[in-house]
Scaffold this active site. Structure first.
Site, PDB file in Angstrom:
ATOM      1  CD  GLU A  41      53.405  55.405  26.352  1.00 36.12           C
ATOM      2  OE1 GLU A  41      53.608  54.854  25.258  1.00 36.12           O
ATOM      3  OE2 GLU A  41      53.271  54.773  27.411  1.00 36.12           O
ATOM      4  CB  CYS A 197      53.832  36.796  24.642  1.00 35.60           C
ATOM      5  SG  CYS A 197      52.835  35.972  23.384  1.00 35.60           S
ATOM      6  CB  CYS A 204      55.744  29.024  26.114  1.00 38.12           C
ATOM      7  SG  CYS A 204      55.368  29.758  24.494  1.00 38.12           S
ATOM      8  CB  CYS A 207      53.862  32.289  29.466  1.00 37.03           C
ATOM      9  SG  CYS A 207      52.329  33.186  29.136  1.00 37.03           S
ATOM     10  CB  CYS A 213      48.435  30.079  25.444  1.00 38.83           C
ATOM     11  SG  CYS A 213      48.933  30.876  23.894  1.00 38.83           S
TER      12      CYS A 213
END
Length: 306
Positions: A41, A197, A204, A207, A213
């Site tokens: 992280e 995205c 798309c 997706c 959406c």
DNA sequence: AATTCGGGGTC
DNA sequence: GACCCAGAATT
């Protein structure tokens, strides 16, 4: 705001997509451990996954626990950080490792508030480690999740310039109630933003939630503001980076030779900083603990610390 | 709320 | 050449 029926559909579709399409990143493996998650992280703060992967692997092999990293000279830590960028993160990670070794018995703390107290760990990273390493259903909001929420729910091309309380509230509202599912949801939405995205050319067609959406529903309107790109050429960041590249390569450099050697290395492009900028950047690196100065020889030297 | 802080891949 | 990337710390 959002009905339970709608959110349940999102949970099912996006978590299902993640199970089949999510990347098998090493810090997602169950045997990775919280230390590996924390290291990932910190490295992933503003640095793309593909560049972090090789550095993370070598890092974990060399320093398998916080205590191992804490015992190392800073010079070795800075070198191992390589060209990930923002090398202060390397020093903060080492400082965090020292705190974990000293105050937490060499075990990464398992709550967000304790994580937040570690150097280099902010709101996002604390939530992410608590969630991904310990299964705590924290509200995780990164740049990917913000963009997905802006499009999917708010119908806008981009999120606000800075993270708002409303975005945090929305993220909380969208999370599944069951803890394990909530943690998977955080990872899934993040991955959806990273792979589908995306900021520039969203896919798309692939997706799992394109039909619901809000951004597509609205005709995919353009951003309501123009992102102001970060300047690079000629900035102190570029000059600091050029100096750090010299130090990583040579260990130490005579202060007077920095301008010509940085120019020769090509890390400055066409920019030729004046002496004031070099001095300002050297002073900054010294203040940050990324470099140290040695005046004992015939000429002053700048070197990696420790 | 605005700045500072790397570096490289991609369009 | 501009844009973007699993942000944090400082002011």
């Amino acid at each position: 705001m959002s009905t339970p029926v709608i959110t349940a559909t999102l949970h099912r579709r996006i978590n299902g997509w993640f199970e089949s399409e999510g990347r098998a990143l090493p810090w997602r493996e169950p045997e990775c451990g919280a230390w590996g998650v924390l290291v990932s992280e910190i490295m992933l703060q503003q640095t793309p996954v593909v560049r972090v992967l090789p550095v993370w692997t070598a890092w974990m092999e060399r320093w398998p626990t916080p205590r191992d990293l804490a015992a190392e000279p800073p010079a070795e830590v800075i070198r191992a950080w390589g060209r990930l960028g923002y090398p202060r993160r390397a020093l903060r990670l080492q400082a965090a490792a020292a705190q974990i070794a000293g105050r937490h018995g060499n075990m990464v703390p398992d709550t967000a508030p304790e994580l937040l107290a570690l150097p280099g760990v902010g709101t996002y990273t604390a939530a992410a480690v608590a969630c991904f390493a310990f299964g705590r259903p924290e509200v995780v909001v990164d740049t990917n999740i913000r963009r997905v929420h802006a499009r999917l729910v708010s119908g806008r091309a981009l999120p606000e310039k800075s993270l708002t309380a409303a975005e945090m509230d929305l993220a909380r509202d969208l999370m599944p109630g069951e803890p394990d599912e909530a943690c998977r949801w955080n990872a899934s939405v993040m991955e959806l933003g990273a792979l589908i995205c995306t900021a520039r050319s969203p896919r798309c067609g692939q997706c799992p939630v394109a039909e619901v959406c809000a951004w597509r529903e609205a005709g995919m309107p353009e951003p309501h503001y123009r992102p102001t790109g970060q300047a690079w050429a000629g900035t102190d960041r570029q000059v600091r980076g050029a100096i750090m590249a010299l130090l990583r390569d040579a260990g130490r450099v005579p202060l007077g030779e920095i301008p010509e050697r940085a120019a020769a290395a090509g890390t400055l492009g066409a920019h030729r900083p004046d002496s004031a900028q070099f001095e300002r950047c050297v002073a900054g690196l010294l203040a940050d603990g990324l470099a140290s100065r040695d005046d004992e020889g015939p000429e002053p030297l700048l070197s990696l610390p420790g």
